[in-house]
Motif scaffolding. Structure first.
Motif, PDB file in Angstrom:
ATOM      1  N   ASN A 227      -1.348  -2.537   9.247  1.00 53.33           N
ATOM      2  CA  ASN A 227      -0.931  -1.876   8.013  1.00 53.33           C
ATOM      3  C   ASN A 227      -2.018  -0.872   7.654  1.00 53.33           C
ATOM      4  O   ASN A 227      -3.187  -1.235   7.573  1.00 53.33           O
ATOM      5  CB  ASN A 227      -0.751  -2.902   6.891  1.00 53.33           C
ATOM      6  CG  ASN A 227       0.333  -3.908   7.199  1.00 53.33           C
ATOM      7  OD1 ASN A 227       1.350  -3.561   7.788  1.00 53.33           O
ATOM      8  ND2 ASN A 227       0.111  -5.148   6.829  1.00 53.33           N
TER       9      ASN A 227
ATOM     10  N   GLU B 151      -1.882   2.187   1.436  1.00 51.52           N
ATOM     11  CA  GLU B 151      -1.162   1.541   0.341  1.00 51.52           C
ATOM     12  C   GLU B 151       0.335   1.400   0.607  1.00 51.52           C
ATOM     13  O   GLU B 151       0.915   0.335   0.401  1.00 51.52           O
ATOM     14  CB  GLU B 151      -1.392   2.359  -0.940  1.00 51.52           C
ATOM     15  CG  GLU B 151      -1.133   1.588  -2.197  1.00 51.52           C
ATOM     16  CD  GLU B 151      -1.595   2.355  -3.416  1.00 51.52           C
ATOM     17  OE1 GLU B 151      -0.755   2.549  -4.311  1.00 51.52           O
ATOM     18  OE2 GLU B 151      -2.772   2.756  -3.462  1.00 51.52           O
TER      19      GLU B 151
ATOM     20  N   PHE C 221       1.287  -1.405   2.745  1.00 49.68           N
ATOM     21  CA  PHE C 221       0.905  -2.708   2.209  1.00 49.68           C
ATOM     22  C   PHE C 221      -0.391  -3.232   2.818  1.00 49.68           C
ATOM     23  O   PHE C 221      -0.548  -4.413   3.086  1.00 49.68           O
ATOM     24  CB  PHE C 221       2.045  -3.729   2.381  1.00 49.68           C
ATOM     25  CG  PHE C 221       1.968  -4.885   1.417  1.00 49.68           C
ATOM     26  CD1 PHE C 221       2.055  -4.676   0.053  1.00 49.68           C
ATOM     27  CD2 PHE C 221       1.788  -6.169   1.879  1.00 49.68           C
ATOM     28  CE1 PHE C 221       1.970  -5.734  -0.834  1.00 49.68           C
ATOM     29  CE2 PHE C 221       1.697  -7.246   1.006  1.00 49.68           C
ATOM     30  CZ  PHE C 221       1.801  -7.024  -0.351  1.00 49.68           C
ATOM     31  N   GLN C 222      -1.353  -2.340   3.029  1.00 49.66           N
ATOM     32  CA  GLN C 222      -2.682  -2.774   3.453  1.00 49.66           C
ATOM     33  C   GLN C 222      -3.397  -3.292   2.219  1.00 49.66           C
ATOM     34  O   GLN C 222      -3.811  -2.521   1.361  1.00 49.66           O
ATOM     35  CB  GLN C 222      -3.475  -1.628   4.088  1.00 49.66           C
ATOM     36  CG  GLN C 222      -4.836  -2.078   4.576  1.00 49.66           C
ATOM     37  CD  GLN C 222      -5.694  -0.949   5.132  1.00 49.66           C
ATOM     38  OE1 GLN C 222      -5.321   0.217   5.091  1.00 49.66           O
ATOM     39  NE2 GLN C 222      -6.850  -1.314   5.648  1.00 49.66           N
ATOM     40  N   THR C 223      -3.540  -4.608   2.116  1.00 48.82           N
ATOM     41  CA  THR C 223      -4.103  -5.207   0.909  1.00 48.82           C
ATOM     42  C   THR C 223      -5.617  -5.397   0.989  1.00 48.82           C
ATOM     43  O   THR C 223      -6.268  -5.487  -0.048  1.00 48.82           O
ATOM     44  CB  THR C 223      -3.436  -6.565   0.604  1.00 48.82           C
ATOM     45  OG1 THR C 223      -3.594  -7.422   1.730  1.00 48.82           O
ATOM     46  CG2 THR C 223      -1.948  -6.374   0.308  1.00 48.82           C
ATOM     47  N   VAL C 224      -6.155  -5.484   2.190  1.00 50.36           N
ATOM     48  CA  VAL C 224      -7.611  -5.572   2.366  1.00 50.36           C
ATOM     49  C   VAL C 224      -8.051  -4.305   3.068  1.00 50.36           C
ATOM     50  O   VAL C 224      -7.564  -3.982   4.154  1.00 50.36           O
ATOM     51  CB  VAL C 224      -8.010  -6.820   3.181  1.00 50.36           C
ATOM     52  CG1 VAL C 224      -9.519  -6.851   3.403  1.00 50.36           C
ATOM     53  CG2 VAL C 224      -7.551  -8.089   2.475  1.00 50.36           C
ATOM     54  N   LYS C 225      -8.953  -3.585   2.457  1.00 50.27           N
ATOM     55  CA  LYS C 225      -9.405  -2.297   2.999  1.00 50.27           C
ATOM     56  C   LYS C 225     -10.475  -2.498   4.070  1.00 50.27           C
ATOM     57  O   LYS C 225     -11.617  -2.085   3.946  1.00 50.27           O
ATOM     58  CB  LYS C 225      -9.925  -1.396   1.873  1.00 50.27           C
ATOM     59  CG  LYS C 225      -8.924  -1.160   0.756  1.00 50.27           C
ATOM     60  CD  LYS C 225      -7.614  -0.594   1.263  1.00 50.27           C
ATOM     61  CE  LYS C 225      -6.702  -0.242   0.116  1.00 50.27           C
ATOM     62  NZ  LYS C 225      -5.370  -0.756   0.192  1.00 50.27           N
TER      63      LYS C 225
END
Length: 113
Positions: free
Chosen positions: A86, A89, A92-96
């Motif tokens: 992912n 945003e 849905f990339q929740t951890v950068k």
């Protein structure tokens, strides 16, 4: 990076259910699995996303791609598996922190998500 949860896991500051580890990557079971087998492959070097890759990361990414089939085999993913990245945003990339999902042990559908 000090406030990155995946860096904390890679540095063994945060516990995880580790499936594989070497000097470049750590692979651990996802806390919210979307398949019977769902692990994350995370480079120990902090790279926020695909867009932040540099030429110097070419070898690291090649190593990860070559290691994923070995990890999948060790996890018993004999009939196939899905690898997901992912990026950003909308994806849905929740951890950068760049990471690769390996999902398996169920029939995947298409289109995803």
């Amino acid at each position: 990076m000090a406030d990155c949860i995946f860096c904390g896991i890679a540095n063994h500051e945060i516990p995880s259910d580790t499936a594989y580890e070497d000097d470049k990557i750590i692979c651990f079971h996802d806390l919210e699995p979307q398949a019977p087998v769902h692990v994350l492959v995370v480079p120990k070097k902090h790279i926020a996303c695909l867009d932040d890759l540099k030429e110097e990361d070419r070898g690291l990414i090649a190593d990860i791609m070559l290691k994923i089939p070995e990890i999948a085999a060790d996890l018993g993913l004999e009939n196939g598996y899905r690898v997901v990245i992912n990026n950003g945003e909308d994806a849905f990339q929740t951890v950068k922190h760049l990471h690769f999902h390996i999902l398996g042990k169920r029939k995947m559908t298409w289109p995803p998500g």
